[in-house]
Design a protein around this motif. Structure first.
Motif, short mmCIF file in Angstrom:
data_model
loop_
_atom_site.label_atom_id
_atom_site.label_comp_id
_atom_site.label_asym_id
_atom_site.label_seq_id
_atom_site.Cartn_x
_atom_site.Cartn_y
_atom_site.Cartn_z
N LEU A 560 0.94 -1.24 0.08
CA LEU A 560 0.13 -0.06 -0.08
C LEU A 560 0.93 1.18 0.02
CD1 LEU A 560 -2.72 -0.95 2.51
CD2 LEU A 560 -2.81 -1.06 0.14
N LEU A 571 -8.11 -2.25 -5.53
CA LEU A 571 -8.54 -1.81 -4.32
C LEU A 571 -9.59 -2.78 -3.77
CD1 LEU A 571 -7.55 -0.52 -1.59
CD2 LEU A 571 -9.04 1.56 -2.59
N LEU A 575 -9.66 -5.26 -0.38
CA LEU A 575 -10.38 -5.16 0.87
C LEU A 575 -11.16 -6.40 1.11
CD1 LEU A 575 -11.79 -1.36 0.17
CD2 LEU A 575 -10.12 -2.10 1.82
N PHE A 584 -5.75 -1.73 6.88
CA PHE A 584 -6.91 -0.85 6.65
C PHE A 584 -6.56 0.42 7.42
CE2 PHE A 584 -9.45 -4.60 5.92
CZ PHE A 584 -10.47 -4.25 5.00
N LEU A 587 -4.83 2.20 4.64
CA LEU A 587 -5.63 2.74 3.68
C LEU A 587 -6.69 3.82 3.78
CD1 LEU A 587 -6.65 -0.54 2.13
CD2 LEU A 587 -5.48 1.08 0.94
N ASN A 590 -4.93 7.21 3.97
CA ASN A 590 -4.46 7.73 2.51
C ASN A 590 -5.86 7.72 1.59
OD1 ASN A 590 -1.45 7.85 1.96
ND2 ASN A 590 -1.80 6.11 3.56
N GLN A 591 -6.66 6.93 1.55
CA GLN A 591 -7.95 6.82 0.93
C GLN A 591 -9.16 6.63 1.74
OE1 GLN A 591 -7.47 7.08 -2.49
NE2 GLN A 591 -5.27 6.75 -2.73
N ARG A 592 -9.22 7.60 2.73
CA ARG A 592 -10.57 7.26 3.44
C ARG A 592 -11.81 7.19 2.65
NH1 ARG A 592 -12.05 12.41 6.89
NH2 ARG A 592 -13.18 12.82 5.05
N VAL A 595 -12.12 4.06 0.77
CA VAL A 595 -12.41 2.56 1.48
C VAL A 595 -13.59 2.45 2.06
CG1 VAL A 595 -10.99 1.50 3.26
CG2 VAL A 595 -9.75 2.71 1.66
#
Length: 819
Positions: A560, A571, A575, A584, A587, A590-592, A595
């Motif tokens: 990641l 992704l 997941l 998690f 993630l 960085n990609q709230r 996700v």
């Protein structure tokens, strides 16, 4: 054996029976031991003395208090035995003037059978700190002098070691399985130097000075055994070289005279022995002794010693003891002298060592490999040429093929390959890879379940190449050559070692050159590198092996971190495959929103993926280990709180432990804990998240109370009726010492202090240490977060704060007000 089960009976026995036996032991040992070995047809009398010292050694461990009044007498008797029996030892063992007589039962009773337990007993007493005033003055001098004498090589040792290189190497190994008077003597010296550093080392000086003079006199008188005492004395001092050097440094720094003059020995005595080829054991010992104290040598003299050792290595007429000693000396010199001194001879040494690899085995091969590993590290291997690198790799792979089940050899071989691969010399890295990688890939691909250890070791060796690769990357084609065999192996194997080594290798590949993984696709199946990694992750998380999910944590985190935007297309699959909280958390950091949307839309057994993650996270957040994981968890939790997502606001999770009146101020026994299940309050996720963040802010590197206040952990008394804690359990919070130690190991080196932001864990890798998450000011971040939430009333912040406990509310208010 029975003192734990029958303590009262044992106490009575130690008080009434042991003194009678100890008086008898003392009386027996005060009888002159020479009466058992001189003018007698057998040595049967020694059998009783042997058992007495074995018994005393056991008693010193199990019943030291009962033994204390007798210690000085018993120690003096031990010293007397060393002195009185040494002429017999000389006659039968050093000179082999006669054969050891058989016992009346036609068995051989050896003097060594008596001396070993006797030295063990003395060492245990010294180690315990008892009878301190006995280990001084004449007693200490006599004891050290006696040990120096008794550790001499016997004629049997000489015959065996002259023809058996492995036996010669093994007898001085720290982990040798063969016990001897020499090993017992060295162990006793180690204890004496630890307990009384300056007096012990000062006695070393006076003893070696006497031995040098006496040996010279014996040599002039025509004795052929004059070298034995010298070799033994140098071996004895050399066995404690590291501690002796520390004592010298300590005394020098304190402005006191050095207790032993090693420099004088190295300058005036040892050089005379380097050319005595007719006395190979003394010649070899001289090289080893000089190398053990190489830090004291001036550069020019160190270079001369190293050159002399290399010449011995190259001399065709030199025998096993000298050759092996020269290898050991080179190993020590290359570790302990400046690179500038060793570099001019490094290529020559590497070439000289090479021929030993195919013709040695076991302990000797280990020594040769360890020496090669040290040599290729000199000056970071800048002197290594392509031809030399190629020849070393060929030799290393040959050794591996013949010894691919031996973990010690494999460990050293990985060090050698990593050092070669990391050489900055032009062309060396590519040469090493081209020479080694095809062979290793073939071994990984062709290894079946029957010989999975071959694949496991081959993967370890590949990992060493990756570790040594330059920062610019692995070089074109590295991953393309490795990927088919590695992915195929991980897809089909069920062997735990292969899986763990394979995943560790993948993790290193991602850290070193993730672009090769991203850009690669399998020509046969069109599977991408990312697809291959996802398949590995999914397989391990579905495995019944509980360790399956644990070994992939680092892999996922580094994937990641390194893959960045390239991971977005996969992704959703990632997941679905993941069940680990920390990846998690990364993630989400960085990609709230991406996700969270995916998790909200995932249904598992009637629950959303978000519900499953948050519940698990909140239950385990206070048990995360490691510096980076605890930080990324806190950052992600603050991001989740700030998101104000309705799906998070509605989640109800476990809050604090409910402390009942009957358990307050008491740590319960394990049985009562089972009878009284732990209960928790229920709170909304925002409340729990804020509690965890306050906990992180509060801890500042200190252990958390995990839901109990200090007052709740005040006493260790049990109200459990008949089942009360022992003293041992009171010291260790209701557990036995070994149970508590196990839990401490599981929980990490700081015990319960999971959230220590003050120091990185030793096993955190360099990538994570340099990651922005590790280098940021976490305290400043949390304070800023709380102030901003208060100013904007993020997620109805003021109402959430009111649901905290009083202590937490105070912390938040102080943080918001800047106190």
């Amino acid at each position: 054996m029975v003192k734990d089960q029958y303590p009262d009976a044992v106490k009575e026995a130690t008080a009434t029976v042991l003194p009678v036996w100890l008086d008898a032991f003392k009386t027996l040992l005060n009888v002159d031991p020479r009466s058992d070995v001189e003018n007698t047809p057998n040595w049967d009398g020694l059998a009783v003395r042997i058992q007495v010292f074995k018994t005393l050694d056991t008693m010193q461990t199990s019943f030291p208090r009962a033994l204390t009044p007798y210690l000085k007498d018993l120690l003096s008797a031990s010293l007397n035995h060393l002195s009185a029996l040494f002429p017999t030892f000389t006659h039968y063992y050093l000179q082999s003037a006669a054969s050891v007589p058989h016992s009346s039962e036609d068995e051989t009773i050896e003097l060594t059978q008596l001396v070993c337990p006797m030295l063990d007993f003395v060492a245990n007493v010294a180690r315990s700190g008892k009878a301190k005033d006995w280990f001084t003055g004449e007693s200490l001098t006599g004891l050290i002098s006696g040990v120096f004498s008794w550790v001499q090589m016997t004629s049997d040792d000489e015959d065996e070691w002259a023809n058996n290189a492995n036996a010669f190497v093994a007898q001085e190994s720290d982990d040798t399985l063969s016990y001897s008077v020499r090993m017992a003597g060295f162990d006793l010296l180690a204890v004496l130097v630890e307990r009384a550093p300056v007096p012990a080392v000062t006695t070393f000086q006076s003893t070696i000075h006497r031995v040098v003079l006496e040996s010279e006199q014996a040599r002039n008188a025509g004795s052929q055994d004059w070298w034995r005492a010298l070799e033994a004395s140098l071996a004895a001092i050399g066995s404690q070289a590291e501690d002796v050097l520390d004592v010298i440094d300590d005394e020098r720094e304190s402005g006191r005279a050095k207790p032993i003059d090693i420099e004088s020995l190295l300058t005036n005595v040892i050089p005379n022995f380097l050319v005595l080829s007719q006395f190979p054991f003394l010649q070899g010992r001289a090289f080893v002794f000089a190398s053990q104290h190489a830090k004291l040598l001036p550069a020019q003299l160190a270079g001369q010693y190293l050159d002399a050792a290399v010449q011995v290595l190259e001399a065709s007429e030199a025998g096993i003891p000298v050759k092996v000693s020269a290898v050991k000396a080179i190993h020590n010199f290359c570790q302990n002298i400046d690179d500038a001194v060793a570099v001019p001879m490094a290529p020559r040494i590497a070439k000289d060592i090479g021929p030993f690899l195919p013709v040695t085995s076991e302990d000797t091969l280990t020594l040769v490999l360890e020496t090669l590993a040290v040599v290729v590290q000199i000056d970071d291997g800048k002197w290594i040429t392509e031809d030399l690198a190629r020849s070393i790799v060929v030799a290393v792979l040959d050794v591996w093929m013949k010894n691919n089940k031996d973990p010690i050899f494999i460990s050293i071989l990985t060090d050698v390959l990593e050092s070669l691969a990391s050489s900055p010399a032009p062309g060396v890295y590519l040469t090493v890879v081209r020479q080694a990688l095809p062979t290793l890939c073939n071994a990984i691909m062709s290894s079946s379940a029957v010989d999975s250890w071959v694949a496991s070791a081959a993967i370890e060796l590949v990992s060493s190449l990756v570790s040594g690769a330059p920062e610019t990357g692995l070089g074109e084609g590295f991953f393309a050559m490795l990927a088919p065999s590695l992915f195929s192996c991980l897809r089909t194997t069920e062997d735990r070692d292969v899986i763990q080594n394979g995943i560790a290798c993948l993790t290193l590949l991602i850290r070193k050159d993730v672009n090769q993984l991203i850009s690669w696709s399998d020509p046969a199946s069109s599977q991408s590198g990312l697809d291959g990694v996802l398949a590995v992750i999914a397989k391990q998380l579905q495995s019944e092996d509980e360790s399956g999910g644990l070994v992939i944590g680092d892999l996922i985190i580094h994937l990641l971190r390194r893959a960045g935007e390239a991971v977005l297309p996969v992704l959703p699959q990632l997941l679905q495959a993941m069940s680990l909280i920390i990846p998690f958390a990364f993630l989400i950091h960085n990609q709230r929103d991406t996700v969270l949307t995916l998790l909200e839309g995932t249904n598992v057994g009637g629950r959303s993926g978000l519900d499953i993650l948050i519940q698990t996270w909140c239950e385990n957040a206070e048990t995360f280990q490691g510096f980076w994981p605890t930080r990324i968890s806190a950052l992600a939790l603050s991001s989740l709180f700030a998101s104000e997502r309705p799906s998070l606001q509605q989640l109800v999770v476990k809050g604090d432990i409910v402390v009942k009146p009957e358990t307050k101020n008491v740590i319960m026994t394990r049985s009562k804990t089972k009878q009284t299940p732990t209960e928790f309050t229920s709170v909304s996720f925002p409340v729990k998240a804020l509690k965890l963040l306050v906990h992180e802010l509060q801890s500042g590197g200190e252990a958390a109370s995990m839901g109990f206040n200090d007052a709740d952990v005040a006493e260790l008394d049990s109200d459990d009726g008949d089942e009360e804690w022992t003293e041992e359990e009171k010291l260790h919070q209701g557990f036995k010492a070994d149970e508590f130690a196990f839990l401490s190991d599981v929980l990490g080196p700081r015990g319960m202090a999971f959230d220590n932001d003050e120091a990185l864990e030793e096993n955190d890798d360099e990538d994570l240490k340099n990651d922005p998450v590790s280098t940021m000011d976490m305290q400043a971040h949390l304070l800023g977060f709380l102030k901003e939430c208060a100013a904007r009333n993020t997620g109805n912040f003021s109402a959430v704060v009111e649901q905290l406990n009083p202590e937490e509310i105070v912390v938040v208010r102080k943080a918001v007000s800047g106190q």
